[in-house]
Scaffold this active site. Structure first.
Site, PDB file in Angstrom:
ATOM      1  N   CYS A 276      11.856 -23.037  14.558  1.00 46.72           N
ATOM      2  CA  CYS A 276      11.241 -23.808  15.454  1.00 46.72           C
ATOM      3  C   CYS A 276      11.450 -25.125  15.620  1.00 46.72           C
ATOM      4  CB  CYS A 276      10.176 -23.128  16.198  1.00 46.72           C
ATOM      5  SG  CYS A 276       9.481 -24.011  17.342  1.00 46.72           S
TER       6      CYS A 276
ATOM      7  N   ASP B 153       9.395 -26.704  16.169  1.00 45.03           N
ATOM      8  CA  ASP B 153       7.646 -27.374  15.847  1.00 45.03           C
ATOM      9  C   ASP B 153       7.721 -28.898  15.139  1.00 45.03           C
ATOM     10  OD1 ASP B 153       4.775 -26.910  16.559  1.00 45.03           O
ATOM     11  OD2 ASP B 153       5.049 -27.307  15.329  1.00 45.03           O
TER      12      ASP B 153
ATOM     13  N   ARG C 204       5.549 -29.405  13.328  1.00 46.42           N
ATOM     14  CA  ARG C 204       4.838 -28.823  11.758  1.00 46.42           C
ATOM     15  C   ARG C 204       5.301 -27.938  10.741  1.00 46.42           C
ATOM     16  NH1 ARG C 204       0.147 -26.557  15.827  1.00 46.42           N
ATOM     17  NH2 ARG C 204       1.910 -26.017  16.264  1.00 46.42           N
TER      18      ARG C 204
ATOM     19  N   HIS D 122       6.791 -18.844  13.919  1.00 46.46           N
ATOM     20  CA  HIS D 122       5.465 -19.495  13.001  1.00 46.46           C
ATOM     21  C   HIS D 122       4.506 -18.999  14.626  1.00 46.46           C
ATOM     22  CE1 HIS D 122       5.191 -23.098  15.590  1.00 46.46           C
ATOM     23  NE2 HIS D 122       6.108 -22.977  15.937  1.00 46.46           N
TER      24      HIS D 122
ATOM     25  N   CYS E  54       3.437 -20.678  18.153  1.00 45.75           N
ATOM     26  CA  CYS E  54       3.884 -21.836  18.551  1.00 45.75           C
ATOM     27  C   CYS E  54       4.192 -21.517  20.325  1.00 45.75           C
ATOM     28  CB  CYS E  54       5.167 -20.808  18.184  1.00 45.75           C
ATOM     29  SG  CYS E  54       6.919 -21.569  18.979  1.00 45.75           S
TER      30      CYS E  54
HETATM   31 ZN   LIG Z   1       7.273 -23.265  18.071  1.00 47.62          ZN
END
Ligand SMILES: [Zn+2]
Length: 208
Positions: A41, A43, A45, A97, A100
């Site tokens: 992803c 993302d 993090r 994750h 999400c």
């Molecule tokens: Zn995500």
């Protein structure tokens, strides 16, 4: 953060790498032969190299919203083709994750514009696994399971490609589904039974 800070960070990183291995950048300049393709992803993090403990040159990375592998997406399909056919990776990982935002957004009743067709693939995952997901009462647990099932479905999408089927037959390339638990930092292996799924998928999707 001042953008200049990034260049300061970069200078410190270069010094650190050279202190550990004076030939680090000479080696990087010679080319790449990573063993892994990581699809995760976007993302901020969930970074690929850090959570896997790998260095530059060790993993070929593709990231997009909610770690998707839509069959008509020229971007992810090109990444898979290049990684499998040219770099000859032997392991492909799809890493989702918990927490999400993409998975959560997909299930909201709101018009998200250009994100609608992208996220609709996640609604399709829900539809395929509706019985199991509808039976989970706790909202958080439901999202967690949807995230896991989404990873599993994206692994299947990878196995549907000709290059992966061929590489599995010729050099035993494998596909893995993982989850990064954002609350603990731990990687969870979903233990997707590649051979079983492959057998199942091939009955309908065998290309080569
Ligand atoms: Zn995500």
């Amino acid at each position: 953060m001042d953008i200049k800070k990034i260049f300061d960070n970069n200078s410190s990183w270069v010094s650190k790498q050279l202190a550990t291995d004076p030939e680090f950048f000479d080696k990087l300049g010679q080319g790449q032969s990573p063993e892994f393709l990581y699809i995760g992803c976007s993302d901020s993090r969930v970074t690929a190299e850090e959570l896997m403990g790998l260095q530059p040159g060790e993993v070929f990375v593709h990231r997009n919203i909610a770690n998707m592998v839509p069959n008509t997406d020229i971007n992810s399909m090109s990444v898979i083709n290049y990684a499998v056919v040219h770099l000859k990776v032997n392991h492909i990982v799809v890493c989702g994750h918990y927490g999400c935002g993409g998975v959560r957004a997909a299930m909201q009743q709101s018009d998200l514009g250009i994100l609608n067709p992208w996220l609709r693939n996640i609604r399709d995952v829900y539809r395929i696994h509706r019985k199991e997901l509808d039976a989970i009462e706790d909202e958080e647990e439901k999202y967690k399971r949807l995230t896991e099932l989404n990873v599993q479905e994206q692994c299947m999408n990878i196995i549907k490609t000709a290059e992966v089927q061929k590489a599995n037959r010729e050099r035993n390339l494998k596909v893995y589904g993982w989850i990064f638990d954002i609350h603990s930092g731990k990687l969870i292996d979903l233990k997707i039974d590649f051979d079983e799924i492959l057998k199942d998928i091939m009955a309908i999707y065998k290309i080569t």
